[in-house]
Scaffold this active site. Structure first.
Site, short mmCIF file in Angstrom:
data_model
loop_
_atom_site.label_atom_id
_atom_site.label_comp_id
_atom_site.label_asym_id
_atom_site.label_seq_id
_atom_site.Cartn_x
_atom_site.Cartn_y
_atom_site.Cartn_z
N ASP A 94 24.35 80.18 -49.97
CA ASP A 94 25.41 79.18 -50.11
C ASP A 94 26.32 79.56 -51.28
O ASP A 94 25.88 79.62 -52.42
CB ASP A 94 24.79 77.81 -50.35
CG ASP A 94 25.82 76.70 -50.47
OD1 ASP A 94 27.03 76.99 -50.30
OD2 ASP A 94 25.43 75.55 -50.75
N GLN A 126 30.40 75.02 -58.31
CA GLN A 126 29.83 73.85 -58.98
C GLN A 126 29.34 74.21 -60.37
O GLN A 126 29.47 73.42 -61.31
CB GLN A 126 28.71 73.28 -58.11
CG GLN A 126 29.21 72.72 -56.79
CD GLN A 126 28.10 72.51 -55.77
OE1 GLN A 126 27.12 73.26 -55.71
NE2 GLN A 126 28.25 71.49 -54.94
N CYS A 145 24.10 68.02 -54.42
CA CYS A 145 23.31 67.28 -53.43
C CYS A 145 21.89 67.84 -53.33
O CYS A 145 20.98 67.14 -52.87
CB CYS A 145 23.99 67.33 -52.07
SG CYS A 145 24.20 68.99 -51.39
N ASN A 146 21.67 69.07 -53.78
CA ASN A 146 20.35 69.69 -53.65
C ASN A 146 19.55 69.79 -54.94
O ASN A 146 18.38 70.17 -54.90
CB ASN A 146 20.49 71.10 -53.06
CG ASN A 146 20.82 71.06 -51.59
OD1 ASN A 146 20.40 70.15 -50.88
ND2 ASN A 146 21.58 72.04 -51.12
N ARG A 147 20.16 69.48 -56.08
CA ARG A 147 19.45 69.65 -57.35
C ARG A 147 20.11 68.88 -58.47
O ARG A 147 21.32 68.61 -58.45
CB ARG A 147 19.38 71.12 -57.71
CG ARG A 147 20.71 71.75 -58.09
CD ARG A 147 20.60 73.26 -58.32
NE ARG A 147 20.30 73.98 -57.10
CZ ARG A 147 19.19 74.69 -56.91
NH1 ARG A 147 18.31 74.81 -57.87
NH2 ARG A 147 18.99 75.31 -55.76
N GLY A 149 35.55 59.03 -47.71
CA GLY A 149 35.43 59.88 -48.89
C GLY A 149 36.08 61.23 -48.66
O GLY A 149 35.54 62.07 -47.95
N VAL A 150 37.27 61.42 -49.26
CA VAL A 150 38.03 62.64 -49.02
C VAL A 150 37.93 63.57 -50.23
O VAL A 150 38.92 64.05 -50.77
CB VAL A 150 39.51 62.31 -48.68
CG1 VAL A 150 40.25 63.54 -48.15
CG2 VAL A 150 39.58 61.20 -47.63
#
Length: 417
Positions: free
Chosen positions: A118, A124, A58-60, A193-194
């Site tokens: 984080d 990820q 979500c950030n990059r 969205g699970v």
């Protein structure tokens, strides 16, 4: 086959965009899903770039790999996404060689994250590189580098307070709800969205706010049913999404659809809603925010919520940099030794070639005597001396360096002063 540049660290690049220069909408246009990732890796292999991986969160969105020109990496990303390639080039950052390696360490340890420390980012990275390896696009260099980054991430987590306290997008959602919805126990919450983000956010809301009035909707109903069963929650089939949106007071959207699935039409005659879109790309149409009775908040706004532990984390940054520096030095030493190993193997192959030729010449000679090993060995030694002497004579400006190196390697004890 890999290009000749593949073992040269100067041709290792990272090209990417992140939260520092782009908003969530732009990042969403360059987000890469699993299907696009597979196509990108296939395209990379087609042009002999088989040491590449992509990190899309979500950030990059970042692509790491070996290439003659970083623009090759830019083109791989742009061919698979909906964004404008010129815009990507304008907003992206490019790092090469040791700078690229250092950047990956900083990303993997949360030092480059929108929320400092984080720890989710390392998972990820692990997933992204595993996918690249499964598709034949992770070579020995990057695999070794990733293993080092994983080790450093674990050390920093265990030996510093960089990831101490609870600061994440999921927890930021809790803080937001605390401040905006004081009577949240009386509100109906819908999660659309699970996946991992949706599950983590739901767990945080349950743990910190004591909320249980949560309904789950997922495209694959069994996923929602399993999670609901584990935590005593309600779920509904995706076909009932419109009805569930109508009934909910607070809507959390953490789906991964390529286009918005939550539209203004869903709220034409609805009651007031608070919608938090955790998706990249956005899964709530931006026009929803124009409705007077709906408040829409996205991940960038969430990430601005500061927690008191962030100040404590900042004090741990120098310790984290020191650990990175130590292990990066070890990695670079391995890389240099790896290059030397290639040269030494080539020297060994050259010696073997000379030896084989000399033996064959003697065998072809009528005077060859199998027992005359000493004479054969002498000729091989002389041929090696001739090779070195020829190189020294040819490279006159480097002759002193060559002689000094040979003297040092063979430890002759000769004083050249």
């Amino acid at each position: 086959m890999q290009g000749s540049y593949s073992k040269d660290i100067a041709h290792f690049h990272i090209v990417g965009i992140n939260y520092k220069k782009t908003d969530a909408a732009i990042r969403g246009s360059f987000a890469i899903n699993q299907s696009q990732y597979q196509h990108l890796l296939e395209d990379a292999k087609a042009i002999h770039m088989d040491d590449v991986f992509v990190l899309s969160t979500c950030n990059r969105t970042e692509i790491y790999g070996f290439a003659d020109d970083p623009q090759q990496l830019v083109e791989l990303v742009c061919r698979e996404t909906n964004g404008d390639c010129n815009l990507f080039s304008q907003l992206s950052y490019i790092k090469s060689g040791e700078d690229a390696i250092r950047h990956l360490y900083q990303v993997g340890t949360g030092l480059d994250s929108q929320i400092l420390g984080d720890y989710e980012i390392i998972g990820q990275i692990r997933t992204a590189t595993r996918f690249a390896k499964e598709h034949g696009c992770l070579g020995g260099f990057q695999e070794r580098l990733i293993n080092s980054v994983l080790q450093v991430s674990k050390l920093i987590k265990n030996e510093t307070g960089l990831s101490a306290g609870t600061v994440s997008v999921a927890f930021a959602t809790v803080r937001l709800l605390e401040s905006k919805v004081p009577d949240i126990l009386n509100k109906k919450i819908l999660l659309v969205g699970v996946g991992k983000i949706g599950r983590n956010t739901t767990k945080n809301i349950m743990d910190y706010l004591g909320v249980k009035q949560i309904t789950l909707v997922n495209r694959t109903t069994t996923v929602a049913a399993d999670f609901a069963g584990q935590h005593g929650l309600r779920y509904a089939p995706f076909e009932q999404l419109a009805e569930e949106l109508e009934a909910a007071d607070i809507i959390l959207v953490a789906s991964n659809a390529p286009e918005p699935t939550i539209l203004p039409a869903h709220f034409t005659n609805s009651s007031s809603k608070l919608i938090i879109d955790l998706s990249i790309p956005f899964n709530v149409a931006p026009e929803v925010n124009d409705l007077p009775h709906v408040e829409l908040i996205n991940v960038d706004e969430l990430s601005r919520i500061q927690d008191e532990t962030l100040q404590m984390r900042l004090q741990e940054v120098p310790k984290a940099h020191a650990i990175i520096g130590e292990h990066m030095t070890e990695f670079l030493y391995w890389y240099k030794m790896r290059k030397h190993a290639v040269v030494l193997k080539a020297v060994k192959d050259k010696l073997h070639e000379i030896h084989t030729k000399e033996i064959q010449q003697q065998k072809n000679s009528a005077q060859y005597n199998l027992e005359d090993v000493e004479a054969v060995s002498s000729r091989i030694i002389q041929k090696m001396i001739n090779l070195m002497a020829g190189k020294v004579r040819k490279e006159t400006d480097k002759s002193d360096q060559y002689i000094a190196m040979i003297n040092d390697i063979f430890e002759t004890g000769v004083n050249q002063e």
